[in-house]
Enzyme design. Structure first.
Site, PDB file in Angstrom:
ATOM      1  N   ARG A 138       0.848  -1.190   0.000  1.00 51.21           N
ATOM      2  CA  ARG A 138       0.000   0.000   0.000  1.00 51.21           C
ATOM      3  C   ARG A 138       0.885   1.242   0.000  1.00 51.21           C
ATOM      4  NH1 ARG A 138      -4.810   1.479   4.300  1.00 51.21           N
ATOM      5  NH2 ARG A 138      -3.142   1.281   5.854  1.00 51.21           N
ATOM      6  N   ASP A 195      -3.766   3.367  14.493  1.00 53.75           N
ATOM      7  CA  ASP A 195      -2.981   3.905  13.399  1.00 53.75           C
ATOM      8  C   ASP A 195      -3.533   5.273  13.030  1.00 53.75           C
ATOM      9  OD1 ASP A 195      -5.290   3.429  11.935  1.00 53.75           O
ATOM     10  OD2 ASP A 195      -4.389   1.968  10.582  1.00 53.75           O
TER      11      ASP A 195
END
Length: 543
Positions: free
Chosen positions: A168, A448
């Site tokens: 990603r 996160d």
């Protein structure tokens, strides 16, 4: 170790900052020339698309509601499917995600998951060292030489049947200040994608392993089309077969849920699926409706995938994907093992099981976990209820998700504990990020950037509700806690000061950056408008 500027190509690409050991093997003149070409070909379009985002958000701020596009009705109603999905991605029942840190890569590849998503985005802080060490680590993982020895002498190596690697890159909105072209920062997305492709695509293609990518934060089909063109340019430049680069798109913005067919169509020959990026999706709901005071969300712990707007989103994603022959991936389980408290650990695992059971019974083809210990938990559920490699046969023709269902606010409350937790999570995560860590365990959840964004966006939303003047106390229809005490900026400032003091005196990640994080969080929370992304202003303060 700095790469000498005189060895760089004549395209005015420069490395800003001191590079480290091994970085010269990644930042070669040829690789940098490849990046510069990507920049020249695609950066202006990227900036135009970001401007289109701002224009769209201004319309939402003025009262417009997101909706399905009238000009793309033919795509939504057309009969078409995505291209052939590679054998390596036919079974994705459990995927694990994590940053591109060396030990974590090895553990993830060995975890028993079908796929490992190596993340340059929400679980990574983009320091120069993190970004380019991460590229070294992925190169070594691809060529089979990756290893790690801990300070205690424990050795880590990849086993015989590793997870399939998917990368990603950062979203279109994030810059990379350590590489500039003609004085202009490069796109973080193109840097992450370009370096990984340049150094690994041929080896991966030779083994029929892509390369494969997860694409984050898209808001429109035009943004997906830009990725398609960048990948096509990279394939041509590297001498690779057309459409060998495959992509799964995270549907993690509210505007994107109204363009899922269009996004798949823009990536038609290289799309393999969509993913329910639930945490960023909740943040995007908050951000999209920052000017809509009638779309207030309760505290984060109550905004579960079973609430109507999230249920509609996930079920429409399944229906859309399966109609087009693409995989519908479920969302992240953020829980991590709780050591030393068996009852609490079992309660956390029960939540994971319930979430994965909901996903597999709804028709998802796979799911995400953040910790290797959760891989067998999720796999057991999917093995039991999905004995075949996927569920493309589950059409979900029963799903009728209207515009109003997709944007409906959910009922709930705001407790003092929920408010205080948001302050703590936003502060501790921001401090850790400023210190170079992109994912942080807090109260047995792996936080996160996406989860921290929810925390800070909710604080802004609650405090800027009508009747909550800056620095004052609620009046009229101002928000209250469940005990009827007012929610106001004085309380936020008090909580932030208390948590900053505790973090500063602790051994938690980011303790040394507590004051910097608190100043940034205070500025963002008191601002008259909700900032688009925490990581943009934080990037200027990054270690």
């Amino acid at each position: 170790m700095a790469v000498p500027q005189e060895r760089l190509p004549q395209s005015s690409i420069r490395i800003e900052g001191e590079t480290g050991p091994g970085h010269e093997s990644i930042l070669t003149p040829a690789a940098l020339a490849f990046l510069a070409d990507l920049h020249h070909r695609f950066n202006d379009r990227r900036l135009d698309l970001l401007a289109a985002r701002r224009t769209r958000q201004a319309r939402y701020d003025a009262g417009e509601l997101p909706d399905f596009r009238a000009d793309t009705l033919a795509i939504r109603e057309g009969r078409w499917t995505v291209g052939k999905i590679p054998a390596a991605l036919q079974d994705r029942r459990v995927e694990i995600t994590g940053p591109v840190e060396r030990k974590m890569i090895i553990n993830a590849l060995n975890s028993g998951a079908k796929v490992f998503m190596a993340d340059f985005e929400d679980s990574s802080a983009p320091t120069l060292a993190n970004q380019f060490d991460g590229q070294i680590n992925l190169r070594d993982a691809v060529n089979g030489t990756i290893g790690y020895t801990s300070p205690e002498g424990k050795t880590y190596r990849v086993g015989h049947d590793p997870a399939v690697l998917v990368v990603r890159p950062r979203g279109w909105h994030l810059p990379e200040r350590h590489l500039t072209v003609d004085g202009e920062p490069m796109s973080g997305a193109l840097v992450d994608f370009g370096l990984y492709a340049f150094h690994n695509a041929r080896a991966l293609q030779a083994r029929d392993r892509g390369p494969y990518f997860y694409l984050p934060k898209l808001e429109a089909m035009e943004e997906a089309a830009l990725w398609h063109e960048a990948m096509a340019a990279a394939e041509e430049a590297l001498g690779l077969p057309a459409h060998c680069m495959k992509a799964t798109v995270l549907i993690e913005t509210l505007p994107a849920v109204f363009q899922m067919h269009e996004i798949l169509h823009a990536l038609r020959e290289r799309a393999v699926g969509l993913n329910c990026g639930r945490w960023d999706y909740i943040f995007s709901y908050l951000k999209t409706f920052r000017g809509h005071r009638d779309r207030l969300l309760p505290e984060r712990g109550q905004v579960l995938m079973t609430v109507p707007f999230l249920k509609a989103y996930s079920e429409l994603l399944i229906q859309t994907c399966h109609r087009r022959g693409a995989f519908a991936m479920g969302g992240m389980a953020a829980q991590i093992p709780i050591k030393g408290d068996e009852a609490a650990n079992e309660a956390a695992l029960a939540k994971v099981r319930a979430d994965k059971l909901r996903e597999v019974q709804a028709g998802h083809d796979g799911t995400w976990v953040a910790h290797p210990a959760l891989v067998p938990v999720a796999r057991e559920i999917f093995d039991q209820y999905m004995p075949s490699p996927n569920q493309l046969n589950v059409a979900r023709a029963d799903v009728q998700a209207s515009r109003d269902q997709l944007i409906a606010p959910c009922a709930g409350t705001i407790s003092r504990a929920g408010f205080d937790n948001n302050v703590e999570v936003a502060l501790r995560y921001t401090a850790a990020w400023l210190d170079g860590l992109g994912c942080v365990p807090i109260h047995h959840l792996m936080e996160d950037a996406a989860t921290a964004e929810i925390a800070r966006a909710q604080l802004w939303q609650w405090l800027h509700h009508p009747g909550n003047p800056a620095g004052g106390t609620p009046a009229g229809d101002g928000l209250e806690f469940t005990d009827h005490a007012p929610i106001d900026f004085a309380l936020f400032d008090q909580a932030l000061a208390a948590h900053t003091h505790r973090l500063r005196a602790s051994t938690h990640p980011g303790a040394a950056r507590a004051d910097d994080a608190a100043a940034l969080l205070a500025t963002l929370t008191h601002a008259e408008q909700l900032g688009d992304f925490l990581t943009l202003p934080a990037y200027d303060r990054l270690a």
